[in-house]
Scaffold this motif. Structure first.
Motif, PDB file in Angstrom:
ATOM      1  N   ILE A   1       0.866  -1.182   0.000  1.00 59.31           N
ATOM      2  CA  ILE A   1       0.000   0.000   0.000  1.00 59.31           C
ATOM      3  C   ILE A   1       0.902   1.232   0.000  1.00 59.31           C
ATOM      4  N   PRO A   2       0.937   1.972  -1.127  1.00 63.37           N
ATOM      5  CA  PRO A   2       1.756   3.184  -1.164  1.00 63.37           C
ATOM      6  C   PRO A   2       0.909   4.426  -0.911  1.00 63.37           C
ATOM      7  N   SER A   3       1.536   5.459  -0.383  1.00 66.47           N
ATOM      8  CA  SER A   3       0.855   6.733  -0.229  1.00 66.47           C
ATOM      9  C   SER A   3       1.888   7.850  -0.361  1.00 66.47           C
ATOM     10  N   GLN A   4       1.670   8.712  -1.326  1.00 65.43           N
ATOM     11  CA  GLN A   4       2.593   9.825  -1.571  1.00 65.43           C
ATOM     12  C   GLN A   4       2.297  10.940  -0.577  1.00 65.43           C
ATOM     13  N   VAL A   5       3.076  11.043   0.462  1.00 67.84           N
ATOM     14  CA  VAL A   5       2.874  12.023   1.520  1.00 67.84           C
ATOM     15  C   VAL A   5       3.534  13.355   1.152  1.00 67.84           C
ATOM     16  N   ASP A   6       4.707  13.278   0.554  1.00 66.09           N
ATOM     17  CA  ASP A   6       5.487  14.460   0.181  1.00 66.09           C
ATOM     18  C   ASP A   6       6.013  14.247  -1.231  1.00 66.09           C
ATOM     19  N   PRO A   7       5.726  15.160  -2.164  1.00 65.57           N
ATOM     20  CA  PRO A   7       6.177  14.951  -3.542  1.00 65.57           C
ATOM     21  C   PRO A   7       7.698  14.904  -3.689  1.00 65.57           C
ATOM     22  N   GLN A   8       8.423  15.374  -2.689  1.00 64.55           N
ATOM     23  CA  GLN A   8       9.885  15.360  -2.741  1.00 64.55           C
ATOM     24  C   GLN A   8      10.497  14.106  -2.118  1.00 64.55           C
ATOM     25  N   ALA A   9       9.651  13.227  -1.601  1.00 65.71           N
ATOM     26  CA  ALA A   9      10.145  12.035  -0.904  1.00 65.71           C
ATOM     27  C   ALA A   9       9.500  10.785  -1.501  1.00 65.71           C
ATOM     28  N   PRO A  10      10.106   9.637  -1.255  1.00 69.44           N
ATOM     29  CA  PRO A  10       9.481   8.395  -1.716  1.00 69.44           C
ATOM     30  C   PRO A  10       8.134   8.196  -1.024  1.00 69.44           C
ATOM     31  N   PRO A  11       7.233   7.436  -1.639  1.00 72.18           N
ATOM     32  CA  PRO A  11       5.955   7.162  -0.971  1.00 72.18           C
ATOM     33  C   PRO A  11       6.168   6.380   0.312  1.00 72.18           C
ATOM     34  N   PHE A  12       5.316   6.625   1.284  1.00 72.89           N
ATOM     35  CA  PHE A  12       5.266   5.781   2.466  1.00 72.89           C
ATOM     36  C   PHE A  12       4.577   4.491   2.034  1.00 72.89           C
ATOM     37  N   THR A  13       4.939   3.376   2.665  1.00 75.95           N
ATOM     38  CA  THR A  13       4.334   2.100   2.289  1.00 75.95           C
ATOM     39  C   THR A  13       4.068   1.224   3.511  1.00 75.95           C
ATOM     40  N   ALA A  14       3.075   0.371   3.356  1.00 75.66           N
ATOM     41  CA  ALA A  14       2.829  -0.735   4.271  1.00 75.66           C
ATOM     42  C   ALA A  14       2.742  -1.972   3.391  1.00 75.66           C
ATOM     43  N   SER A  15       3.547  -2.979   3.687  1.00 77.18           N
ATOM     44  CA  SER A  15       3.601  -4.194   2.870  1.00 77.18           C
ATOM     45  C   SER A  15       3.325  -5.401   3.750  1.00 77.18           C
ATOM     46  N   LEU A  16       2.618  -6.366   3.184  1.00 76.00           N
ATOM     47  CA  LEU A  16       2.274  -7.550   3.949  1.00 76.00           C
ATOM     48  C   LEU A  16       2.134  -8.759   3.045  1.00 76.00           C
ATOM     49  N   GLN A  17       2.349  -9.912   3.650  1.00 75.10           N
ATOM     50  CA  GLN A  17       2.073 -11.162   2.972  1.00 75.10           C
ATOM     51  C   GLN A  17       0.736 -11.666   3.481  1.00 75.10           C
ATOM     52  N   SER A  18       0.099 -12.507   2.664  1.00 73.08           N
ATOM     53  CA  SER A  18      -1.264 -12.860   3.004  1.00 73.08           C
ATOM     54  C   SER A  18      -1.692 -14.131   2.292  1.00 73.08           C
ATOM     55  N   THR A  19      -2.846 -14.611   2.711  1.00 67.13           N
ATOM     56  CA  THR A  19      -3.569 -15.598   1.920  1.00 67.13           C
ATOM     57  C   THR A  19      -4.819 -14.902   1.401  1.00 67.13           C
ATOM     58  N   ALA A  20      -5.276 -15.346   0.253  1.00 61.38           N
ATOM     59  CA  ALA A  20      -6.449 -14.742  -0.362  1.00 61.38           C
ATOM     60  C   ALA A  20      -7.432 -15.842  -0.753  1.00 61.38           C
ATOM     61  N   ALA A  21      -8.694 -15.458  -0.768  1.00 58.85           N
ATOM     62  CA  ALA A  21      -9.754 -16.381  -1.177  1.00 58.85           C
ATOM     63  C   ALA A  21     -10.690 -15.646  -2.116  1.00 58.85           C
ATOM     64  N   LEU A  22     -11.247 -16.374  -3.058  1.00 54.67           N
ATOM     65  CA  LEU A  22     -12.242 -15.820  -3.972  1.00 54.67           C
ATOM     66  C   LEU A  22     -13.626 -16.072  -3.392  1.00 54.67           C
ATOM     67  N   LEU A  23     -14.429 -15.009  -3.323  1.00 53.71           N
ATOM     68  CA  LEU A  23     -15.802 -15.123  -2.825  1.00 53.71           C
ATOM     69  C   LEU A  23     -16.744 -14.603  -3.905  1.00 53.71           C
TER      70      LEU A  23
ATOM     71  N   VAL B   1       5.370  -4.721   7.197  1.00 48.90           N
ATOM     72  CA  VAL B   1       6.636  -4.010   7.037  1.00 48.90           C
ATOM     73  C   VAL B   1       6.314  -2.631   6.488  1.00 48.90           C
ATOM     74  N   THR B   2       6.975  -1.606   7.005  1.00 51.70           N
ATOM     75  CA  THR B   2       6.614  -0.241   6.643  1.00 51.70           C
ATOM     76  C   THR B   2       7.816   0.579   6.185  1.00 51.70           C
ATOM     77  N   TYR B   3       7.504   1.640   5.467  1.00 53.75           N
ATOM     78  CA  TYR B   3       8.473   2.701   5.204  1.00 53.75           C
ATOM     79  C   TYR B   3       7.751   4.027   5.437  1.00 53.75           C
ATOM     80  N   GLY B   4       8.250   4.807   6.360  1.00 58.73           N
ATOM     81  CA  GLY B   4       7.699   6.132   6.620  1.00 58.73           C
ATOM     82  C   GLY B   4       6.531   6.168   7.576  1.00 58.73           C
TER      83      GLY B   4
END
Length: 158
Positions: free
Chosen positions: A70-92, A134-137
């Motif tokens: 999940i990225p989010s551009q907080v400051d145009p002069q900096a890299p996006p902040f991110t939250a990253s995760l591993q998961s299992t997924a199911a189709l419903l 896992v996060t950045y920013g």
């Protein structure tokens, strides 16, 4: 060292306040696929609406392991902040009782308000995150980020 409870709250707020993520899937033959998708967060689960015949749906049918960033551009002069995760997924399916209940309660309004439910052959992807994010920013002060951009990396049990 950062306060774990404060970081957990910052991660929850970050994920809840965004609606776009990058979803990585892989086929049974380990052919990777990455797609940008809109999501709705309900509890700890992310929900995505997609066509049943899409590559991401086909991959999840073969291999339920996915990753999300999940990225989010907080400051145009900096890299996006991110939250990253591993998961299992199911189709419903759209008529799955869980989906019907979430639609009625409005939990999926962010991803069903543009006619998605009226389109034939759509389904939902339910992404159930593992405990570690896992996060950045995220949860890092501007001062910390400016002083040492590498200190912006982190992680938390979520």
């Amino acid at each position: 060292m950062r306060n774990e409870a404060a970081l957990r709250e910052a991660v929850t707020d970050f994920i809840a306040s965004n609606s776009f993520c990058i979803l990585a899937t892989s086929s049974a033959e380990n052919r990777p696929h990455v797609a940008g998708v809109l999501y709705a967060l309900v509890g700890r689960n992310l929900y995505v609406n997609t066509d049943r015949t899409s590559r991401k749906a086909r991959n999840i049918a073969e291999n339920s392991r996915v990753a999300v960033c999940i990225p989010s551009q907080v400051d145009p002069q900096a890299p996006p902040f991110t939250a990253s995760l591993q998961s299992t997924a199911a189709l419903l399916q759209n008529d799955d009782p869980e989906i019907v209940g979430l639609v009625v309660d409005g939990g999926l309004a962010a991803i069903t308000s543009h006619g998605e439910l009226e389109r034939p052959d759509t389904c939902f992807i339910k992404i159930s995150p593992s405990r570690r994010v896992v996060t950045y920013g995220v949860g890092v002060s501007e001062e910390e980020l400016a002083a040492d951009p590498l200190s912006a990396f982190g992680g938390v049990e979520w």
